[in-house]
Write a protein that holds these residues in place. Structure first.
Motif, mmCIF file in Angstrom:
data_model
loop_
_atom_site.group_PDB
_atom_site.id
_atom_site.type_symbol
_atom_site.label_atom_id
_atom_site.label_comp_id
_atom_site.label_asym_id
_atom_site.label_seq_id
_atom_site.Cartn_x
_atom_site.Cartn_y
_atom_site.Cartn_z
ATOM 1 N N CYS A 307 0.854 -1.194 0.000
ATOM 2 C CA CYS A 307 0.000 0.000 0.000
ATOM 3 C C CYS A 307 0.889 1.244 0.000
ATOM 4 O O CYS A 307 2.006 1.211 0.522
ATOM 5 N N GLY A 308 0.353 2.323 -0.537
ATOM 6 C CA GLY A 308 0.999 3.641 -0.427
ATOM 7 C C GLY A 308 2.411 3.665 -0.964
ATOM 8 O O GLY A 308 2.719 3.187 -2.061
ATOM 9 N N THR A 309 3.288 4.229 -0.159
ATOM 10 C CA THR A 309 4.700 4.346 -0.539
ATOM 11 C C THR A 309 5.310 2.972 -0.841
ATOM 12 O O THR A 309 6.109 2.823 -1.779
ATOM 13 N N SER A 310 4.932 1.976 -0.070
ATOM 14 C CA SER A 310 5.489 0.634 -0.287
ATOM 15 C C SER A 310 5.066 0.103 -1.656
ATOM 16 O O SER A 310 5.802 -0.627 -2.316
ATOM 17 N N SER A 354 5.945 -3.965 3.319
ATOM 18 C CA SER A 354 5.279 -3.157 4.346
ATOM 19 C C SER A 354 6.301 -2.658 5.352
ATOM 20 O O SER A 354 6.931 -3.466 6.050
ATOM 21 N N GLN A 355 6.445 -1.360 5.423
ATOM 22 C CA GLN A 355 7.371 -0.774 6.388
ATOM 23 C C GLN A 355 7.038 -1.242 7.797
ATOM 24 O O GLN A 355 7.855 -1.795 8.491
ATOM 25 N N SER A 356 5.786 -1.021 8.193
ATOM 26 C CA SER A 356 5.376 -1.314 9.574
ATOM 27 C C SER A 356 5.256 -2.812 9.825
ATOM 28 O O SER A 356 5.359 -3.280 10.948
ATOM 29 N N THR A 359 0.285 -3.635 8.287
ATOM 30 C CA THR A 359 -0.814 -3.058 7.514
ATOM 31 C C THR A 359 -1.880 -4.125 7.246
ATOM 32 O O THR A 359 -1.587 -5.186 6.688
ATOM 33 N N ALA A 406 5.422 10.361 7.063
ATOM 34 C CA ALA A 406 5.786 10.191 5.647
ATOM 35 C C ALA A 406 7.045 9.338 5.559
ATOM 36 O O ALA A 406 8.085 9.661 6.125
ATOM 37 N N SER A 407 6.920 8.258 4.843
ATOM 38 C CA SER A 407 8.013 7.292 4.773
ATOM 39 C C SER A 407 9.111 7.784 3.836
ATOM 40 O O SER A 407 8.837 8.174 2.707
ATOM 41 N N LYS A 492 4.485 12.067 -1.596
ATOM 42 C CA LYS A 492 5.185 12.785 -0.515
ATOM 43 C C LYS A 492 4.681 14.217 -0.426
ATOM 44 O O LYS A 492 4.382 14.716 0.650
ATOM 45 N N GLU A 495 0.942 14.439 0.841
ATOM 46 C CA GLU A 495 0.626 14.028 2.215
ATOM 47 C C GLU A 495 1.169 14.984 3.270
ATOM 48 O O GLU A 495 0.576 15.118 4.329
HETATM 49 C C1 F6R Z 1 3.382 7.405 2.984
HETATM 50 C C2 F6R Z 1 3.315 6.193 3.758
HETATM 51 C C3 F6R Z 1 2.164 5.283 3.505
HETATM 52 C C4 F6R Z 1 2.573 3.837 3.764
HETATM 53 C C5 F6R Z 1 1.349 2.907 3.651
HETATM 54 C C6 F6R Z 1 1.752 1.462 3.825
HETATM 55 O O1 F6R Z 1 4.532 8.141 3.266
HETATM 56 O O2 F6R Z 1 4.140 5.944 4.586
HETATM 57 O O3 F6R Z 1 1.653 5.439 2.224
HETATM 58 O O4 F6R Z 1 3.545 3.477 2.848
HETATM 59 O O5 F6R Z 1 0.418 3.260 4.624
HETATM 60 O O6 F6R Z 1 2.332 1.248 5.072
HETATM 61 P P1 F6R Z 1 3.281 0.030 5.333
HETATM 62 O O7 F6R Z 1 4.478 0.187 4.463
HETATM 63 O O8 F6R Z 1 3.608 0.110 6.784
HETATM 64 O O9 F6R Z 1 2.516 -1.220 4.981
#
Ligand code: F6R
Length: 615
Positions: A307-310, A354-356, A359, A406-407, A492, A495
């Motif tokens: 999702c999103g940046t990922s 996914s950064q976190s 998600t 913001a990632s 970026k 947001e």
């Molecule tokens: C934007 C941002 C979001 C995440 C998205 C997915 O800067 O950080 O778009 O990339 O919510 O989140 P993760 O990567 O944690 O699954």
């Protein structure tokens, strides 16, 4: 999306809750609250807005309480308000809970509880849990749970469906906090000062570097003397203790005005750490994936889901995997993938980014793909996160904790990790020789220094940002891998600065977006050296012909571009495949600079949360 913190020990709880909530504030920040055991009862304080508002409200309270729980919220059910802020309490006000996640059957439970005379004071799904615990605790469900907060919590979670991390306190049980979780992270630590619980390691590592990660269905019973752990059946267990080796200074700005700028500047280190140890005996090794080169060779289709940046990192991966490994690759937003019926076979590789690592949509897509027989690789920044645990193999991005919503550095870690994966797939298919792999690896490693060079002089970015700051809208265009960079650049900008921005593959300009252009309209163009450079120059000329103000990201030494663009931001020369790693950096700086000039909160933009654990 929300944050939980709790402490019980010999010292005042108030400063510990505030400190913990400040560290968790990046996860959600529309309201906050605490419940503290005090004078034989519970004191609950809630405030709308940032934790600083709560801190101010608590300044008139003394420090006598040594046990309590706190929460910072990102609204899902019920608008941000004091009534909807956690902790939520029972009718009698002697039980209070904080909750992360979603109670899916809360509407039925609420009706049921209302019919038994419970009075609700909020619109949240969470409040039902406080009332369910209350009924069990005061014996309305029989003697089994009466007067025992842990048993009452067990009873309550037996009734709820959904995702939860919960911590509860009770006025009649001084010094005790009970905790459980399902699909929502909870960590615990016992330090010299007492016992801590939080939804994120960052809120407890000052107390101890050794933390226990609660698993789904497990419970923790905290007192000043220690923490006991139980499995779903109630048997005592000893959870593995994880040693956290990153420094608490990730939670400090370290002299930078905001976390986002600090994290942008950490990117050279992220590149180095993500690459460290990956080239061994002249070939690429990613042991954590758990698949041999022979098994990787069998893969005939790749889906990148995120999702999103990922997701934007995934768009870059598609270019690289198809270019080097020649495997058809689709990139899909996880929320779409999970609800359609994608063609997945045992020779499909699903790469979940996914950064976190938590998600909700990405996790659901992983589960779906595994049921269909695919191999799943996770690419995440968080060790032990659900994405890491539910994937067959994982690559950690080594970005360390990212605080700004913001990632930036996590995105870069994802791109570097996906680049390695693309190279590995090509190696397994015999599409790249070991000599080529070594050359690519060495050039990839050089990007760390190239980013340092970009960061050492940001004058051109600042000038371009000043020129664009008052625009109502901006267009980002590029071709090939450059278009993927544009999607991320536009996200970026929108947001954190609330300036409307759209990204297009530059070849699409004439098919619609060109209608937007008029005098001074900002068009940000990724025009680095690539096989389609000349085409991009044509797109710049088309934009200029309509009066647009062109900001170009170009390769050092390119004199030609200065004839066409109003502002040129030069970056070092890299091969096209690695341009996302370098070209993303000025776009991150550009977005941040505009946000600062527009007076926006760079680290905590409105309506957003760092991890999106609900659909
Ligand atoms: C934007 C941002 C979001 C995440 C998205 C997915 O800067 O950080 O778009 O990339 O919510 O989140 P993760 O990567 O944690 O699954």
């Amino acid at each position: 999306m929300c944050g939980i913190v709790g402490y019980t020990g010999a010292n005042p709880v108030k400063p510990r809750l505030i400190e913990g909530l400040k560290r968790l504030e990046y996860r959600g920040y529309d309201s906050a609250g605490v419940a503290m055991q005090q004078d034989g009862g519970l004191t609950l304080v809630h405030r709308v807005g940032k934790v600083a508002e709560l801190e101010e409200a608590l300044s008139s309270f003394d420090d006598s309480s040594t046990c309590g729980i706190g929460h910072t919220r990102w609204a899902t059910h019920g608008a941000p308000s004091e009534a909807n802020a956690h902790p939520h309490s029972s009718c009698q006000g002697d039980i209070a809970i904080v909750h992360n996640g979603i109670i899916e059957n809360f509407a039925e439970l609420r009706e049921e509880l209302l019919s038994r005379g419970h009075v609700f004071t909020s619109q949240t799904d969470t409040e039902v849990v406080a009332h369910l615990i209350e009924e069990a605790y005061d014996g309305r469900e029989g003697d089994a749970c009466k007067g025992d907060l842990m048993k009452a919590l067990r009873h309550a979670v037996g009734r709820i469906v959904g995702a939860y991390g919960i911590a509860a306190v009770c006025a009649q049980e001084p010094g005790r906090i009970v905790v459980t979780r399902k699909d929502s992270p909870i960590v615990l630590a016992y330090g010299e000062e007492g016992a801590y619980v939080a939804s994120d390691i960052i809120a407890v590592i000052e107390a101890s570097r050794d933390v226990a990660v609660l698993e789904d269905g497990q419970f923790a019973d905290m007192t000043p003397e220690g923490i006991s752990y139980f499995d779903a059946a109630g048997n005592a267990i000893e959870p593995p203790i994880m040693h956290v080796d990153w420094d608490i200074d990730v939670a400090e700005k370290g002299g930078y005005p905001d976390f986002m700028l600090k994290e942008i500047h950490e990117q050279p280190r992220v590149v180095r750490d993500t690459l460290a140890g990956r080239l061994s005996g002249g070939s690429l090794v990613i042991d954590e994936l758990g698949l041999s080169l022979e098994e990787l060779n069998l893969i005939d289709r790749v889906y990148v889901i995120a999702c999103g940046t990922s997701y934007h990192a995934g768009l870059i991966a598609k270019h690289l995997i198809e270019m080097w490994a020649r495997i058809p690759t689709e990139v899909e937003v996880a929320s779409e993938f999970r609800y359609r019926n994608p063609i997945v076979t045992p020779s499909t590789l699903v790469v979940a980014v996914s950064q976190s690592g938590e998600t909700a949509d990405t996790l659901a897509a992983i589960r779906d793909a595994r049921i269909k027989g695919a191999k799943v690789f996770g690419i995440t920044n968080v060790v032990g996160s659900p994405v890491a645990r539910e994937s067959d193999g994982v690559i950690y991005t080594k970005a360390n904790k990212e605080i700004a919503v913001a990632s930036t550095k996590s995105f870069l870690g994802q791109v570097v990790s996906l680049t390695l994966l693309a190279m590995l797939l090509a190696q397994s298919k015999g599409k790249l020789t070991l000599g080529q792999i070594r050359l690519l690896y060495s050039e990839l490693a050089d990007t760390a220094e190239q980013i340092e060079e970009i960061l050492s002089d940001t004058t051109a970015v600042e000038e371009a940002a000043r020129a664009c700051k008052d625009a109502a809208s901006a267009l980002f265009i590029g071709r090939g891998v450059g278009s993927a960079i544009c999607y991320e650049g536009a996200l970026k900008l929108k947001e954190i600065s609330y300036l409307h921005a759209e990204a297009y593959a530059a070849g699409e300009m004439k098919h619609g977006p060109i209608a937007l252009l008029d005098e001074g309209f900002p068009v940000i163009v990724v025009a680095t050296q690539s096989p389609v450079y000349d085409k991009v120059i044509s797109n710049i000329q088309e934009s200029k012909a309509r009066g647009a103000m062109v900001v170009a990201i170009a390769t050092e030494g390119d004199q030609e571009i200065a004839k066409h663009a109003d502002h040129v931001i030069y970056i070092p020369k890299v091969r096209d495949a690695f341009s996302p790693i370098t070209a993303s950096v000025p776009l991150q700086l550009f977005a941040r600079e505009i946000a600062v000039l527009r007076g926006c909160d760079v680290d905590q933009p409105r309506n957003l949360a760092k991890s999106v654990t609900v659909e």
